[in-house]
Design a protein around this motif. Structure first.
Motif: not given
Length: 208
Positions: A177-184
């Protein structure tokens, strides 16, 4: 929020609304190019009919992204879910390639024909949903919310526990899953369970 620059608004939303499932969308352009791109402004909306929603923001060149243009033109697309084994390939398809470039080909994805729509699915994805466009809502300049009906679903045999009862081993899919900030990104490795309460049981327990 309206007083903030676009990048600041994105930071607030992307940092707080997490984790977000990833829709790895395959679509086909009018000239037959297969586009593959991941989107994390994505979720299911209902089951009658089965519907999903995609938030497709504008391209950095102030135009529709290729996925949005393809869906609006053809009315068809496939949402493929992303497991950890496909993380690197998914990330590669984020590239800012110009129109006419097939990210699916560039990433070496194995494609398979769909059953009910023209765009192909990613054959090795743990699950894929063939979709037809129900509504494309313009929410801003070159920004669309796409609502699609799932007309055919694919789940890899390895994750089906009971075919008759449609029990699927979701955890074994290792979806990211996608999280906060770039690339997390995040894994689904720390879970807890709560039983949904029932009004009848609650009132019965409180009776004298």
């Amino acid at each position: 929020m309206r007083a903030l620059p676009r990048a600041s608004r994105y930071k607030i939303l992307g940092s707080c609304i997490t984790p977000r499932p990833i829709a790895w969308v395959t679509s086909r352009s009018a000239d037959g190019t297969v586009n593959a791109a991941p989107y994390s402004f994505f979720n299911a909306l209902g089951d009658d009919p089965p519907t999903i929603a995609l938030g497709l923001m504008q391209h950095g060149e102030a135009r529709l992204k290729d996925t949005a243009a393809n869906i609006r033109t053809s009315g068809e697309f496939v949402v493929n879910l992303v497991d950890e084994a496909h993380a690197a390939a998914m990330n590669l398809t984020c590239i800012d390639a110009p129109p006419g470039v097939s990210e699916a080909e560039m990433a070496g994805l194995e494609l398979a024909p769909s059953v009910a729509v023209v765009p192909p699915r990613i054959a090795t994805a743990p699950a894929s949903f063939e979709c037809r466009l129900l509504h494309a809502i313009e929410t801003g300049p070159h920004q669309l919310v796409v609502i699609g009906e799932v007309v055919h679903a694919h789940v890899a045999d390895a994750f089906i526990i009971d075919r008759e009862r449609l029990h699927i081993d979701t955890l074994a899919m290792n979806l990211i899953a996608r999280m906060h900030g770039a690339g997390w990104y995040s894994r689904q490795t720390d879970l807890f369970q709560m039983t949904r309460p029932r009004w009848a049981e609650r009132t019965a327990a409180n009776e004298p």
